[in-house]
Design a protein around this motif. Structure first.
Motif, PDB file in Angstrom:
ATOM      1  N   HIS A 125      31.586  -4.950  31.559  1.00 30.08           N
ATOM      2  CA  HIS A 125      32.841  -4.752  30.829  1.00 30.08           C
ATOM      3  C   HIS A 125      33.258  -3.272  30.872  1.00 30.08           C
ATOM      4  CE1 HIS A 125      35.701  -5.388  27.427  1.00 30.08           C
ATOM      5  NE2 HIS A 125      35.329  -4.166  27.099  1.00 30.08           N
ATOM      6  N   HIS A 129      36.613  -1.270  32.543  1.00 28.65           N
ATOM      7  CA  HIS A 129      37.535  -0.241  32.021  1.00 28.65           C
ATOM      8  C   HIS A 129      37.701   0.896  33.035  1.00 28.65           C
ATOM      9  CE1 HIS A 129      38.404  -1.712  28.059  1.00 28.65           C
ATOM     10  NE2 HIS A 129      37.141  -1.724  27.669  1.00 28.65           N
ATOM     11  N   TYR A 185      41.238   1.352  23.246  1.00 29.58           N
ATOM     12  CA  TYR A 185      41.681   0.348  24.209  1.00 29.58           C
ATOM     13  C   TYR A 185      42.647  -0.641  23.552  1.00 29.58           C
ATOM     14  CZ  TYR A 185      37.809   2.014  27.054  1.00 29.58           C
ATOM     15  OH  TYR A 185      36.960   2.777  27.783  1.00 29.58           O
ATOM     16  N   GLU A 190      41.278  -4.829  27.055  1.00 31.89           N
ATOM     17  CA  GLU A 190      40.063  -5.602  26.804  1.00 31.89           C
ATOM     18  C   GLU A 190      40.023  -6.848  27.682  1.00 31.89           C
ATOM     19  OE1 GLU A 190      37.366  -4.643  24.995  1.00 31.89           O
ATOM     20  OE2 GLU A 190      38.600  -2.864  25.128  1.00 31.89           O
ATOM     21  N   HIS A 236      36.182  -1.716  21.012  1.00 33.21           N
ATOM     22  CA  HIS A 236      36.617  -2.803  21.897  1.00 33.21           C
ATOM     23  C   HIS A 236      36.927  -4.013  21.016  1.00 33.21           C
ATOM     24  CE1 HIS A 236      34.712  -0.762  25.455  1.00 33.21           C
ATOM     25  NE2 HIS A 236      33.971  -0.273  24.481  1.00 33.21           N
TER      26      HIS A 236
HETATM   27 ZN   LIG Z   1      36.403  -2.745  26.030  1.00 33.59          ZN
END
Ligand SMILES: [Zn+2]
Length: 478
Positions: A125, A129, A185, A190, A236
């Protein structure tokens, strides 16, 4: 040969930098940062990371997280992106990406992950980003002074946490928090990071259910641990749509049963052995073993050995090594524990034999190389330490500790030029350009090298001076 190599390096580095446009940090109207701007920021952050006493330096943990990180990044969509992975000594559940592909993983995250795919899901993850350039795009919208702030405050939070009584640390933390707010974010980010992360998990051969499963792990831990959400969930945001979106994607992906690597199990046991007081850690492993609450017995026995050693129970730890040698597959972590134990018991004769044997079987295991070199230095055998390091160094050209060990060995031999040269190379690899320059200058002035060594040092000194003159051009801030 070494002289040619050094000069070649200049030739390669300099034109490559001047061929690019100067990264003018004043003009950030572009939608993304240039690669050199990102590199400058990454270097600055890594310098703070290297200096922070909250970053885990244990070579086995470092190598584990890096090999996992690079394996995942290699299965991502952007192969040219640079990455740096490191572990932060912090028992909260978090991981974070910073500009330039710098990714930090908290020890608490590794401990909370129920399996390797869950850990890989979070790192995937974060890689998402980075490759979607979320941070670079947000940074490009900031003014130059904010970029400098982000670069210099990137790890200020770490410093503030380790020195809470320092006023400046608290101030740094406050402004780092303000900077962080500008970089939160969005839900769109996300979703993108989840999508890329899942694809990376799948491509790298992990169980894609690791990602939604870890969402549950985090939600559970927020219910059971002091009621506050894991910090990861604050940076997040985890919404119900996000969870169901990921669950739906996973449904359409192939089901895969994946076994955790032994390294994952051992690294987690090692972190657990360092958690809380030494005697609490011993009790923890004794209880899980007695009640058979484990998925991997060797990792539990290994953890008990480490905890006992930490608790100064060397006999108990030696029994654990015996158990592991008899019941577990040969593994460099076990050999490292055994050798460290002999060193702690001041049995340097046996330790030396063990290092030699273990390195025969695991020739590039850094913890063993470090230990063996330190062993020679402790025995005042700097020539043997140097021979070992020079044999092993080509596999780890960017490792500053190899150079620090060399510097110690040269100091013991009374060789001043080589001592400062090695220390300068160590600083350079700790992203400390100024320190590198000072040491190289001392080396050039020390006057106890031959003509050949002197030319290498002078060429390197000029190269470092050039970097200091035009730091931005070389991917450094001043
Ligand atoms: Zn994130």
């Amino acid at each position: 040969m070494k002289l040619i190599y050094t000069i070649l390096l200049c030739v390669l580095v300099m034109p490559a930098a001047s061929a690019n446009e100067l990264p003018d940090l004043g003009d950030v109207s572009a939608t993304v940062l240039s690669p050199l701007q990102e590199q400058a920021i990454a270097n600055q952050i890594m310098r703070d990371v290297m200096r922070s006493n909250q970053v885990v330096s244990d070579p086995e943990i470092v190598d584990y997280i890096q090999s996992l990180g690079y394996r995942l990044a290699a299965n991502g969509p952007e192969k040219r992106q640079q990455f740096n992975f490191f572990v932060v000594q912090d028992n909260t559940i978090n991981a974070f990406a910073m500009p330039g592909g710098v990714i930090g993983v908290h020890t608490g995250l590794i401990l909370a992950a129920n399996n390797e795919s869950e850990l890989a899901g979070v790192i995937g993850h974060e890689i998402g980003h980075v490759v979607q350039r979320h941070l670079a795009r947000m940074l490009a919208q900031q003014k130059q002074d904010t970029i400098l702030n982000i670069a210099s405050l990137g790890l200020a939070l770490l410093a503030a946490r380790s020195n809470p009584q320092l006023g400046s640390g608290a101030m740094a933390a406050a402004s780092a928090g303000a900077v962080q707010k500008q970089l939160d974010y969005t839900r769109e980010h996300e979703r993108e990071a989840d999508r890329v992360g899942l694809q990376i998990l799948d491509n790298a051969g992990f169980d894609t259910r690791g990602m939604p499963d870890f969402f549950n792990t985090m939600l559970k831990s927020s219910r059971f641990v002091d009621g506050s959400a894991p910090s990861f969930l604050r940076t997040h945001p985890l919404t119900t749509e996000r969870i169901s979106d990921v669950r739906n994607r996973v449904e359409s992906m192939p089901y895969r049963q994946v076994q955790d690597s032994q390294e994952f199990q051992y690294v987690r046991a090692k972190l657990r052995a360092g958690y809380g007081s030494a005697s609490q850690a011993v009790v923890y492993f004794q209880e899980t073993l007695r009640e058979r609450r484990y998925t991997n017995e060797a990792a539990e026995q290994y953890g008990l050995g480490l905890a006992m050693m930490r608790n100064n129970n060397m006999e108990g730890a030696a029994k654990q090594v015996e158990w592991l040698r008899k019941n577990a597959a040969r593994h460099p972590y076990i050999e490292t524990l055994a050798a460290n134990l002999l060193v702690a018991q001041r049995n340097s004769g046996q330790a030396g034999k063990l290092y030699a044997q273990a390195l025969n079987q695991f020739p590039n295991h850094r913890a063993l190389i470090y230990g063996y070199a330190e062993h020679f230095l402790a025995l005042r055998q700097p020539d043997k330490a140097l021979a070992l390091i020079q044999e092993k160094q080509p596999a780890y050209p960017d490792d500053p500790y190899f150079y620090e060990l060399m510097s110690q060995a040269y100091t013991a031999q009374g060789k001043n030029m080589l001592r400062h040269q090695a220390q300068g190379e160590a600083y350079f690899r700790r992203y400390n350009l100024q320190g590198a320059l000072e040491q190289m200058d001392l080396a050039a002035k020390s006057g106890d090298g031959d003509f050949y060594q002197q030319s290498i040092v002078e060429a390197r000194l000029n190269q470092l001076k050039q970097m200091a003159l035009e730091p931005k051009k070389e991917g450094f801030f001043n």
